[in-house]
Scaffold this motif. Structure first.
Motif, PDB file in Angstrom:
ATOM      1  N   ALA A 198      50.785  32.096  37.379  1.00 51.47           N
ATOM      2  CA  ALA A 198      49.758  33.025  36.534  1.00 51.47           C
ATOM      3  C   ALA A 198      50.117  34.502  36.505  1.00 51.47           C
ATOM      4  O   ALA A 198      50.842  34.799  37.674  1.00 51.47           O
ATOM      5  CB  ALA A 198      48.397  32.727  37.463  1.00 51.47           C
ATOM      6  N   SER A 199      49.842  35.291  35.523  1.00 49.44           N
ATOM      7  CA  SER A 199      49.979  36.604  35.660  1.00 49.44           C
ATOM      8  C   SER A 199      49.165  37.303  36.641  1.00 49.44           C
ATOM      9  O   SER A 199      48.084  36.634  37.192  1.00 49.44           O
ATOM     10  CB  SER A 199      49.864  37.126  34.037  1.00 49.44           C
ATOM     11  OG  SER A 199      48.578  37.099  33.916  1.00 49.44           O
ATOM     12  N   ASN A 200      49.398  38.555  36.883  1.00 48.51           N
ATOM     13  CA  ASN A 200      48.180  39.436  37.673  1.00 48.51           C
ATOM     14  C   ASN A 200      46.917  39.472  36.999  1.00 48.51           C
ATOM     15  O   ASN A 200      45.695  39.155  37.615  1.00 48.51           O
ATOM     16  CB  ASN A 200      48.759  40.869  37.713  1.00 48.51           C
ATOM     17  CG  ASN A 200      49.937  40.802  38.727  1.00 48.51           C
ATOM     18  OD1 ASN A 200      50.239  40.125  39.349  1.00 48.51           O
ATOM     19  ND2 ASN A 200      50.364  42.105  38.824  1.00 48.51           N
ATOM     20  N   ARG A 201      46.779  39.491  35.579  1.00 43.43           N
ATOM     21  CA  ARG A 201      45.476  39.422  34.896  1.00 43.43           C
ATOM     22  C   ARG A 201      44.805  38.244  35.042  1.00 43.43           C
ATOM     23  O   ARG A 201      43.724  38.101  35.293  1.00 43.43           O
ATOM     24  CB  ARG A 201      45.706  39.540  33.455  1.00 43.43           C
ATOM     25  CG  ARG A 201      44.349  39.791  32.600  1.00 43.43           C
ATOM     26  CD  ARG A 201      44.721  40.275  31.167  1.00 43.43           C
ATOM     27  NE  ARG A 201      45.243  41.658  31.185  1.00 43.43           N
ATOM     28  CZ  ARG A 201      45.479  41.922  29.905  1.00 43.43           C
ATOM     29  NH1 ARG A 201      45.276  41.591  28.888  1.00 43.43           N
ATOM     30  NH2 ARG A 201      46.071  43.375  30.108  1.00 43.43           N
ATOM     31  N   THR A 202      45.685  37.078  34.869  1.00 41.93           N
ATOM     32  CA  THR A 202      44.859  35.638  35.129  1.00 41.93           C
ATOM     33  C   THR A 202      44.667  35.434  36.483  1.00 41.93           C
ATOM     34  O   THR A 202      43.367  34.833  36.607  1.00 41.93           O
ATOM     35  CB  THR A 202      46.088  34.562  34.734  1.00 41.93           C
ATOM     36  OG1 THR A 202      46.381  34.747  33.384  1.00 41.93           O
ATOM     37  CG2 THR A 202      45.447  33.154  34.941  1.00 41.93           C
ATOM     38  N   SER A 231      40.056  42.825  40.745  1.00 39.64           N
ATOM     39  CA  SER A 231      40.611  43.527  39.752  1.00 39.64           C
ATOM     40  C   SER A 231      42.154  43.334  39.811  1.00 39.64           C
ATOM     41  O   SER A 231      42.729  42.853  40.988  1.00 39.64           O
ATOM     42  CB  SER A 231      40.329  44.949  39.828  1.00 39.64           C
ATOM     43  OG  SER A 231      40.878  45.339  41.302  1.00 39.64           O
ATOM     44  N   GLU A 232      42.841  43.704  38.587  1.00 41.43           N
ATOM     45  CA  GLU A 232      44.253  43.231  38.717  1.00 41.43           C
ATOM     46  C   GLU A 232      44.921  44.403  39.736  1.00 41.43           C
ATOM     47  O   GLU A 232      45.839  43.844  40.347  1.00 41.43           O
ATOM     48  CB  GLU A 232      44.811  43.995  37.382  1.00 41.43           C
ATOM     49  CG  GLU A 232      44.580  42.965  36.363  1.00 41.43           C
ATOM     50  CD  GLU A 232      45.269  43.097  35.106  1.00 41.43           C
ATOM     51  OE1 GLU A 232      46.697  43.460  35.030  1.00 41.43           O
ATOM     52  OE2 GLU A 232      44.716  43.443  34.134  1.00 41.43           O
ATOM     53  N   ALA A 233      44.160  45.477  40.330  1.00 40.65           N
ATOM     54  CA  ALA A 233      44.809  46.275  41.438  1.00 40.65           C
ATOM     55  C   ALA A 233      44.724  45.464  42.649  1.00 40.65           C
ATOM     56  O   ALA A 233      45.267  45.692  43.621  1.00 40.65           O
ATOM     57  CB  ALA A 233      43.825  47.678  41.264  1.00 40.65           C
ATOM     58  N   SER A 234      43.624  44.930  42.969  1.00 45.98           N
ATOM     59  CA  SER A 234      43.409  44.101  43.812  1.00 45.98           C
ATOM     60  C   SER A 234      44.571  43.026  44.123  1.00 45.98           C
ATOM     61  O   SER A 234      45.150  42.768  45.545  1.00 45.98           O
ATOM     62  CB  SER A 234      41.995  43.302  43.911  1.00 45.98           C
ATOM     63  OG  SER A 234      41.265  44.404  44.242  1.00 45.98           O
TER      64      SER A 234
END
Length: 207
Positions: free
Chosen positions: A161-165, A173-176
């Motif tokens: 999985a990517s950060n976004r997924t 959030s992606e930052a998290s």
């Protein structure tokens, strides 16, 4: 356009890999290297995005070349493509900075997906590699290494999985996700996603 460098000491294999990408509109093979030293020089000169790296090469082996590329061509991501799948081969390559690890018998579609994933900043481990790491897993000592949420993130990353997924699946959030990943890296003593997954399997954090 994803610019690829093929580093392998067998010209017939290089030709075959070049042919795999010939019909792909978003991937271009911009160079080849027959040894580790040449791979480092060409990666720096050509400004490549992805280096396909064999591990056993003359003059400078693949692990040394991976580490040198990380310094000389920091924008390049290295994807190991080799016949060697033992822990003594996999872990040093990932620790040196490899973003992914595939075997030479990987299907064409798997190689294409891996190149694109590595270019996006994701990590890739061949299923057989993950299986071997799991088989050689060691029980961690000193109690829980990562938190429950960090373990959830690790499992998603191990699944590709990517950060976004990962953020979407965990409703954060992606930052998290990036923060969790940094904590994971610090706890496992690694520098990137691929190394985190490999070390997590080795320690028994992932099974």
């Amino acid at each position: 356009m994803i610019k690829v460098l093929i580093a392998d000491d067998h010209p017939v294999f290089r030709d075959g890999v070049r042919g795999v990408f010939a019909a792909e509109a978003d991937i271009e093979v911009v160079g080849e290297a027959a040894n580790g030293h040449e791979a480092v020089e060409r990666a720096a000169e050509l400004g490549v995005d992805v280096v396909l790296m064999d591990l056993r090469m003359p003059e400078m082996d693949g692990v040394q070349a991976i580490a040198a590329i990380a310094t000389r061509a920091p924008g390049a991501r290295t994807l190991v493509l080799t016949t060697f799948d033992g822990e003594s081969d996999v872990l040093p390559a990932i620790e040196a900075g490899a973003a992914g690890y595939l075997l030479k018998d990987a299907p064409t579609e798997e190689l294409l997906r891996a190149v694109r994933a590595v270019r996006r900043g994701e990590s890739v481990l061949a299923p057989t590699i993950a299986g071997r790491l799991m088989a050689q897993v060691r029980t961690p000592t000193g109690g829980r290494i990562v938190s429950d949420r960090e373990l959830e993130v690790l499992r998603l990353v191990a699944d590709g999985a990517s950060n976004r997924t990962a953020a979407a699946r965990l409703f954060v959030s992606e930052a998290s996700i990036k923060t969790h990943l940094q904590h994971i890296y610090d706890k496992l003593g690694v520098r990137d996603r691929a190394a985190a997954v490999a070390e997590a399997y080795r320690r028994g954090v992932l099974r």
